[in-house]
Design a protein around this motif. Structure first.
Motif, mmCIF file in Angstrom:
data_model
loop_
_atom_site.group_PDB
_atom_site.id
_atom_site.type_symbol
_atom_site.label_atom_id
_atom_site.label_comp_id
_atom_site.label_asym_id
_atom_site.label_seq_id
_atom_site.Cartn_x
_atom_site.Cartn_y
_atom_site.Cartn_z
ATOM 1 N N ALA A 53 0.837 -1.205 0.000
ATOM 2 C CA ALA A 53 0.000 0.000 0.000
ATOM 3 C C ALA A 53 0.872 1.255 0.000
ATOM 4 O O ALA A 53 0.597 2.219 -0.732
ATOM 5 C CB ALA A 53 -0.943 -0.007 1.201
ATOM 6 N N GLY A 54 1.923 1.265 0.796
ATOM 7 C CA GLY A 54 2.821 2.418 0.847
ATOM 8 C C GLY A 54 3.503 2.677 -0.482
ATOM 9 O O GLY A 54 3.644 3.822 -0.909
ATOM 10 N N GLN A 55 3.910 1.605 -1.154
ATOM 11 C CA GLN A 55 4.533 1.776 -2.470
ATOM 12 C C GLN A 55 3.519 2.228 -3.506
ATOM 13 O O GLN A 55 3.837 3.042 -4.373
ATOM 14 C CB GLN A 55 5.230 0.493 -2.905
ATOM 15 N N ALA A 56 2.289 1.738 -3.418
ATOM 16 C CA ALA A 56 1.251 2.188 -4.349
ATOM 17 C C ALA A 56 1.002 3.681 -4.171
ATOM 18 O O ALA A 56 0.875 4.418 -5.158
ATOM 19 C CB ALA A 56 -0.023 1.390 -4.139
ATOM 20 N N LEU A 57 0.951 4.142 -2.935
ATOM 21 C CA LEU A 57 0.733 5.562 -2.666
ATOM 22 C C LEU A 57 1.862 6.406 -3.238
ATOM 23 O O LEU A 57 1.626 7.434 -3.887
ATOM 24 C CB LEU A 57 0.591 5.801 -1.165
ATOM 25 N N LYS A 58 3.107 5.980 -3.048
ATOM 26 C CA LYS A 58 4.245 6.733 -3.591
ATOM 27 C C LYS A 58 4.223 6.718 -5.115
ATOM 28 O O LYS A 58 4.515 7.729 -5.760
ATOM 29 C CB LYS A 58 5.570 6.159 -3.062
ATOM 30 N N ALA A 59 3.851 5.588 -5.719
ATOM 31 C CA ALA A 59 3.754 5.513 -7.183
ATOM 32 C C ALA A 59 2.677 6.459 -7.700
ATOM 33 O O ALA A 59 2.870 7.133 -8.717
ATOM 34 C CB ALA A 59 3.490 4.078 -7.624
ATOM 35 N N VAL A 60 1.544 6.537 -7.008
ATOM 36 C CA VAL A 60 0.482 7.474 -7.407
ATOM 37 C C VAL A 60 0.997 8.912 -7.302
ATOM 38 O O VAL A 60 0.768 9.729 -8.200
ATOM 39 C CB VAL A 60 -0.799 7.275 -6.563
ATOM 40 N N GLU A 61 1.686 9.228 -6.214
ATOM 41 C CA GLU A 61 2.251 10.579 -6.060
ATOM 42 C C GLU A 61 3.200 10.906 -7.206
ATOM 43 O O GLU A 61 3.161 12.007 -7.767
ATOM 44 C CB GLU A 61 2.985 10.695 -4.728
ATOM 45 N N ASN A 62 4.054 9.947 -7.579
ATOM 46 C CA ASN A 62 4.990 10.178 -8.680
ATOM 47 C C ASN A 62 4.259 10.288 -10.014
ATOM 48 O O ASN A 62 4.643 11.085 -10.872
ATOM 49 C CB ASN A 62 6.056 9.089 -8.703
ATOM 50 N N MET A 63 3.193 9.503 -10.186
ATOM 51 C CA MET A 63 2.385 9.605 -11.399
ATOM 52 C C MET A 63 1.742 10.987 -11.479
ATOM 53 O O MET A 63 1.710 11.606 -12.551
ATOM 54 C CB MET A 63 1.321 8.503 -11.423
ATOM 55 N N GLN A 64 1.250 11.502 -10.360
ATOM 56 C CA GLN A 64 0.658 12.833 -10.347
ATOM 57 C C GLN A 64 1.683 13.900 -10.733
ATOM 58 O O GLN A 64 1.350 14.838 -11.465
ATOM 59 C CB GLN A 64 0.063 13.137 -8.972
ATOM 60 N N ALA A 65 2.916 13.756 -10.276
ATOM 61 C CA ALA A 65 3.967 14.710 -10.643
ATOM 62 C C ALA A 65 4.234 14.679 -12.146
ATOM 63 O O ALA A 65 4.379 15.729 -12.787
ATOM 64 C CB ALA A 65 5.247 14.418 -9.859
ATOM 65 N N ALA A 66 4.274 13.487 -12.732
ATOM 66 C CA ALA A 66 4.490 13.362 -14.182
ATOM 67 C C ALA A 66 3.308 13.947 -14.952
ATOM 68 O O ALA A 66 3.494 14.633 -15.963
ATOM 69 C CB ALA A 66 4.715 11.902 -14.556
ATOM 70 N N LEU A 67 2.101 13.692 -14.475
ATOM 71 C CA LEU A 67 0.917 14.260 -15.124
ATOM 72 C C LEU A 67 0.939 15.785 -15.070
ATOM 73 O O LEU A 67 0.662 16.451 -16.072
ATOM 74 C CB LEU A 67 -0.363 13.728 -14.455
ATOM 75 N N THR A 68 1.274 16.335 -13.916
ATOM 76 C CA THR A 68 1.351 17.789 -13.778
ATOM 77 C C THR A 68 2.354 18.373 -14.757
ATOM 78 O O THR A 68 2.090 19.383 -15.417
ATOM 79 C CB THR A 68 1.721 18.170 -12.325
ATOM 80 N N ALA A 69 3.504 17.728 -14.886
ATOM 81 C CA ALA A 69 4.524 18.200 -15.825
ATOM 82 C C ALA A 69 4.033 18.171 -17.267
ATOM 83 O O ALA A 69 4.489 18.955 -18.101
ATOM 84 C CB ALA A 69 5.798 17.362 -15.675
ATOM 85 N N ALA A 70 3.095 17.269 -17.556
ATOM 86 C CA ALA A 70 2.539 17.158 -18.909
ATOM 87 C C ALA A 70 1.277 17.996 -19.086
ATOM 88 O O ALA A 70 0.635 17.944 -20.133
ATOM 89 C CB ALA A 70 2.227 15.692 -19.213
ATOM 90 N N GLY A 71 0.883 18.744 -18.056
ATOM 91 C CA GLY A 71 -0.311 19.582 -18.149
ATOM 92 C C GLY A 71 -1.596 18.820 -17.921
ATOM 93 O O GLY A 71 -2.628 19.141 -18.501
ATOM 94 N N ALA A 72 -1.548 17.800 -17.072
ATOM 95 C CA ALA A 72 -2.724 16.956 -16.835
ATOM 96 C C ALA A 72 -2.844 16.642 -15.348
ATOM 97 O O ALA A 72 -2.005 17.045 -14.541
ATOM 98 C CB ALA A 72 -2.607 15.665 -17.647
ATOM 99 N N SER A 73 -3.896 15.900 -15.002
ATOM 100 C CA SER A 73 -4.122 15.463 -13.622
ATOM 101 C C SER A 73 -4.697 14.048 -13.647
ATOM 102 O O SER A 73 -4.958 13.483 -14.722
ATOM 103 C CB SER A 73 -5.115 16.400 -12.927
ATOM 104 N N LEU A 74 -4.927 13.486 -12.471
ATOM 105 C CA LEU A 74 -5.536 12.154 -12.406
ATOM 106 C C LEU A 74 -6.875 12.125 -13.134
ATOM 107 O O LEU A 74 -7.262 11.101 -13.695
ATOM 108 C CB LEU A 74 -5.729 11.717 -10.951
ATOM 109 N N GLN A 75 -7.602 13.233 -13.133
ATOM 110 C CA GLN A 75 -8.911 13.283 -13.790
ATOM 111 C C GLN A 75 -8.808 13.188 -15.313
ATOM 112 O O GLN A 75 -9.823 12.997 -15.989
ATOM 113 C CB GLN A 75 -9.652 14.563 -13.392
ATOM 114 N N ASP A 76 -7.597 13.302 -15.856
ATOM 115 C CA ASP A 76 -7.374 13.194 -17.298
ATOM 116 C C ASP A 76 -6.899 11.804 -17.716
ATOM 117 O O ASP A 76 -6.740 11.533 -18.904
ATOM 118 C CB ASP A 76 -6.343 14.236 -17.748
ATOM 119 N N VAL A 77 -6.676 10.930 -16.748
ATOM 120 C CA VAL A 77 -6.211 9.577 -17.060
ATOM 121 C C VAL A 77 -7.343 8.797 -17.719
ATOM 122 O O VAL A 77 -8.492 8.837 -17.286
ATOM 123 C CB VAL A 77 -5.692 8.872 -15.788
#
Length: 136
Positions: A53-77
């Protein structure tokens, strides 16, 4: 902001799944293909060693950072693939529950897979994603 994603459900498929069975994006949307988000800290070390669970949370956080850098958010996945280094269903579920909760009502089509090993030392979880955005 207008969203590009349309989640699709089918009355002929089970409603037991905690995600939409399909999703679409309009032809004029910009697709974003994310590398697998790993549970890595800023210094490159693996976060939450031994904790699915802890690793999943960190992976989601890192995914959110990559999405932000691309001009997107989780709601755009538009879709995800969650890879969990385990043959135990309980471990897959522990990771999945974090991912599912992170997306809340935006329950995109997803695949959850148990795999033998992942690329980084002590890595248990990785999340791949595709997003779509409508640029103004």
């Amino acid at each position: 902001m207008a969203r590009a994603i349309t989640l699709i459900r089918s009355a002929s498929l089970s409603d037991v799944a905690e995600y939409a069975y399909a999703a679409t994006a309009p032809a004029d949307s910009r697709l974003i293909f994310l590398a697998g988000a790993c549970p890595l800290n800023g210094d490159g070390s693996t976060a939450a060693i031994g904790d699915y669970a802890g690793q999943a949370l960190k992976a989601v956080e890192n995914m959110q950072a990559a999405l932000t850098a691309a001009g997107a958010s989780l709601q755009d996945v538009i879709s995800t693939r969650v890879l969990v280094a385990s043959a135990r269903r309980e471990d897959l579920v522990a990771a999945w529950e974090v991912v599912r909760d992170s997306f809340a009502d935006h329950d995109v089509p997803s695949t959850l897979m148990g795999v033998t090993v992942l690329g980084y030392k002590d890595q248990l979880v990785e999340i791949e994603a595709v997003a779509a955005v409508l640029d103004s």
